[in-house]
Design a protein around this motif. Structure first.
Motif, PDB file in Angstrom:
ATOM      1  N   ALA A  71     -47.217 -28.818 -53.156  1.00 12.87           N
ATOM      2  CA  ALA A  71     -45.868 -28.395 -52.775  1.00 12.87           C
ATOM      3  C   ALA A  71     -45.358 -29.184 -51.575  1.00 12.87           C
ATOM      4  O   ALA A  71     -44.172 -29.520 -51.496  1.00 12.87           O
ATOM      5  N   SER A  72     -46.251 -29.485 -50.646  1.00 12.45           N
ATOM      6  CA  SER A  72     -45.845 -30.240 -49.454  1.00 12.45           C
ATOM      7  C   SER A  72     -45.316 -31.615 -49.832  1.00 12.45           C
ATOM      8  O   SER A  72     -44.360 -32.118 -49.221  1.00 12.45           O
ATOM      9  N   ILE A  73     -45.915 -32.222 -50.839  1.00 14.46           N
ATOM     10  CA  ILE A  73     -45.480 -33.541 -51.301  1.00 14.46           C
ATOM     11  C   ILE A  73     -44.122 -33.443 -51.989  1.00 14.46           C
ATOM     12  O   ILE A  73     -43.222 -34.261 -51.748  1.00 14.46           O
ATOM     13  N   SER A  74     -43.950 -32.437 -52.838  1.00 14.37           N
ATOM     14  CA  SER A  74     -42.662 -32.246 -53.522  1.00 14.37           C
ATOM     15  C   SER A  74     -41.530 -32.082 -52.512  1.00 14.37           C
ATOM     16  O   SER A  74     -40.459 -32.683 -52.650  1.00 14.37           O
ATOM     17  N   TYR A 155     -49.973 -41.845 -61.571  1.00 12.22           N
ATOM     18  CA  TYR A 155     -49.993 -40.961 -60.402  1.00 12.22           C
ATOM     19  C   TYR A 155     -51.095 -39.905 -60.480  1.00 12.22           C
ATOM     20  O   TYR A 155     -51.030 -38.884 -59.791  1.00 12.22           O
ATOM     21  N   ALA A 156     -52.098 -40.168 -61.293  1.00 10.61           N
ATOM     22  CA  ALA A 156     -53.193 -39.208 -61.445  1.00 10.61           C
ATOM     23  C   ALA A 156     -53.878 -38.922 -60.110  1.00 10.61           C
ATOM     24  O   ALA A 156     -54.283 -37.786 -59.833  1.00 10.61           O
ATOM     25  N   SER A 157     -53.975 -39.937 -59.265  1.00 10.31           N
ATOM     26  CA  SER A 157     -54.648 -39.772 -57.971  1.00 10.31           C
ATOM     27  C   SER A 157     -53.887 -38.827 -57.044  1.00 10.31           C
ATOM     28  O   SER A 157     -54.479 -38.210 -56.153  1.00 10.31           O
ATOM     29  N   VAL A 158     -52.591 -38.716 -57.260  1.00 12.18           N
ATOM     30  CA  VAL A 158     -51.789 -37.793 -56.444  1.00 12.18           C
ATOM     31  C   VAL A 158     -52.237 -36.363 -56.720  1.00 12.18           C
ATOM     32  O   VAL A 158     -52.423 -35.557 -55.806  1.00 12.18           O
ATOM     33  N   LEU A 159     -52.436 -36.054 -57.994  1.00  9.73           N
ATOM     34  CA  LEU A 159     -52.827 -34.702 -58.398  1.00  9.73           C
ATOM     35  C   LEU A 159     -54.283 -34.411 -58.057  1.00  9.73           C
ATOM     36  O   LEU A 159     -54.662 -33.253 -57.864  1.00  9.73           O
ATOM     37  N   ALA A 167     -52.629 -37.567 -51.048  1.00  5.93           N
ATOM     38  CA  ALA A 167     -51.583 -37.582 -52.070  1.00  5.93           C
ATOM     39  C   ALA A 167     -50.461 -38.545 -51.691  1.00  5.93           C
ATOM     40  O   ALA A 167     -49.943 -39.283 -52.541  1.00  5.93           O
ATOM     41  N   ALA A 168     -50.092 -38.544 -50.413  1.00  2.91           N
ATOM     42  CA  ALA A 168     -49.023 -39.438 -49.944  1.00  2.91           C
ATOM     43  C   ALA A 168     -49.423 -40.900 -50.128  1.00  2.91           C
ATOM     44  O   ALA A 168     -48.620 -41.734 -50.576  1.00  2.91           O
ATOM     45  N   LYS A 169     -50.659 -41.213 -49.802  1.00  2.09           N
ATOM     46  CA  LYS A 169     -51.144 -42.589 -49.948  1.00  2.09           C
ATOM     47  C   LYS A 169     -51.277 -42.970 -51.420  1.00  2.09           C
ATOM     48  O   LYS A 169     -51.037 -44.118 -51.802  1.00  2.09           O
ATOM     49  N   ALA A 170     -51.630 -41.991 -52.258  1.00  2.08           N
ATOM     50  CA  ALA A 170     -51.765 -42.252 -53.691  1.00  2.08           C
ATOM     51  C   ALA A 170     -50.411 -42.574 -54.322  1.00  2.08           C
ATOM     52  O   ALA A 170     -50.333 -43.352 -55.281  1.00  2.08           O
ATOM     53  N   TYR A 182     -43.969 -45.741 -46.483  1.00  3.72           N
ATOM     54  CA  TYR A 182     -43.608 -44.532 -47.240  1.00  3.72           C
ATOM     55  C   TYR A 182     -44.584 -43.380 -47.003  1.00  3.72           C
ATOM     56  O   TYR A 182     -44.169 -42.250 -46.718  1.00  3.72           O
ATOM     57  N   ALA A 183     -45.868 -43.646 -47.110  1.00  7.69           N
ATOM     58  CA  ALA A 183     -46.872 -42.586 -46.933  1.00  7.69           C
ATOM     59  C   ALA A 183     -46.802 -41.994 -45.532  1.00  7.69           C
ATOM     60  O   ALA A 183     -46.849 -40.766 -45.358  1.00  7.69           O
ATOM     61  N   GLU A 184     -46.682 -42.860 -44.526  1.00 11.87           N
ATOM     62  CA  GLU A 184     -46.620 -42.386 -43.143  1.00 11.87           C
ATOM     63  C   GLU A 184     -45.392 -41.510 -42.912  1.00 11.87           C
ATOM     64  O   GLU A 184     -45.449 -40.512 -42.184  1.00 11.87           O
TER      65      GLU A 184
END
Length: 201
Positions: A71-74, A155-159, A167-170, A182-184
Motif C-alpha cells: 500500500a505504501s508503494i501504491s 515487476y514480480a520483484s516488487v510484489l 519494492a521501490a528499488k525493484a 525514482y526509488a529514493e
C-alpha cells in the motif's frame, strides 16, 4: 576650517550609522517575514498531502490485500507521479501513475519529461485516460501483477520484496521510470508520511 572638517566627519559618520541600522532593520524584517510565512506554506502543503493520502489509502489497502502490492508503494507512486493529485494528467484525466496508453486504450497525448542518455528531455506521449482515480489505482496494480506484453514478470520483484525500500528499488530495476532518483523519491515520501503503516493493514 578644522572645526568645519570635524563637523563634516561627524555628519558622514552619523549617516553611515543610520544606513547601517536601516540595513540591519531591513534584513531582520525580511528574515522575520520569511520565517513567518515559510511554516504556513509548508503546513498548507502538508495538509494537502495528508488529504490526498486519506483519499487514496483505502483503495491502496484493498489492492494490497487482493494483489499484494504494498500500500505504501501504491500511495507514494500516486503522490510522486501526480504531484499529489494536482497534475493535469491526474486532475483532468484521472491518471495518477503516468501510465502510458496503447492502441486499444482511451488515451490523451501530453508532453512529459524523460531521462534519456543522461539528460532530461521533453517528449510528447500518449497516456491512459481513466474514469476515476480508483480505476487508475486498480489498473496500476494490474500492471505490477501482470507485467507488460514483453515481460509478464517485469515487476514480480516488487510484489516479492520484504519491505517498501526493496519494492521501490525493484520498480526502477523493472524499468517503471527513467528517473535515476525514482526509488529514493518514493522512499522519502513513504518515510516522511509514515506510509508503511498501511502495509500492516
Amino acid at each position: 576650517m578644522a572645526k568645519k572638517k570635524e563637523n563634516n566627519v561627524k555628519v558622514v559618520t552619523a549617516l553611515c550609522i543610520i544606513l547601517a541600522v536601516a540595513s540591519l532593520v531591513t534584513i531582520k524584517l525580511v528574515q522575520l517575514n520569511t520565517t513567518t510565512n515559510q511554516p504556513a506554506v509548508n503546513k498548507t502543503a502538508k495538509n494537502q498531502h495528508e488529504a490526498f493520502i486519506e483519499k487514496v489509502a483505502p483503495t491502496a489497502v484493498q489492492i494490497q490485500q487482493q494483489d499484494h502490492v504494498p500500500a505504501s508503494i501504491s500511495i507514494a507512486q500516486a503522490a510522486l507521479e501526480s504531484d499529489w493529485g494536482t497534475s493535469k494528467l491526474a486532475s483532468d484525466y484521472n491518471n495518477l501513475y503516468g501510465v502510458k496508453g496503447s492502441a486499444d486504450t482511451k488515451n490523451i497525448d501530453l508532453p512529459t519529461k524523460e531521462f534519456v542518455h543522461g539528460e532530461w528531455k521533453t517528449v510528447q506521449a500518449p497516456f491512459r485516460w481513466y474514469d476515476s482515480w480508483n480505476q487508475s489505482m486498480w489498473a496500476h496494480a494490474s500492471l505490477l501483477v501482470n507485467g507488460t506484453s514483453d515481460n509478464a514478470n517485469r515487476y514480480a520483484s516488487v510484489l516479492q520484496s520484504n519491505d517498501y525500500r526493496g519494492a521501490a528499488k525493484a520498480l526502477v530495476t523493472g524499468g517503471y521510470a527513467t528517473d535515476p532518483q525514482y526509488a529514493e523519491k518514493l522512499i522519502e515520501i513513504i518515510e516522511t508520511y509514515h506510509l508503511d503503516k498501511y502495509d500492516k493493514q
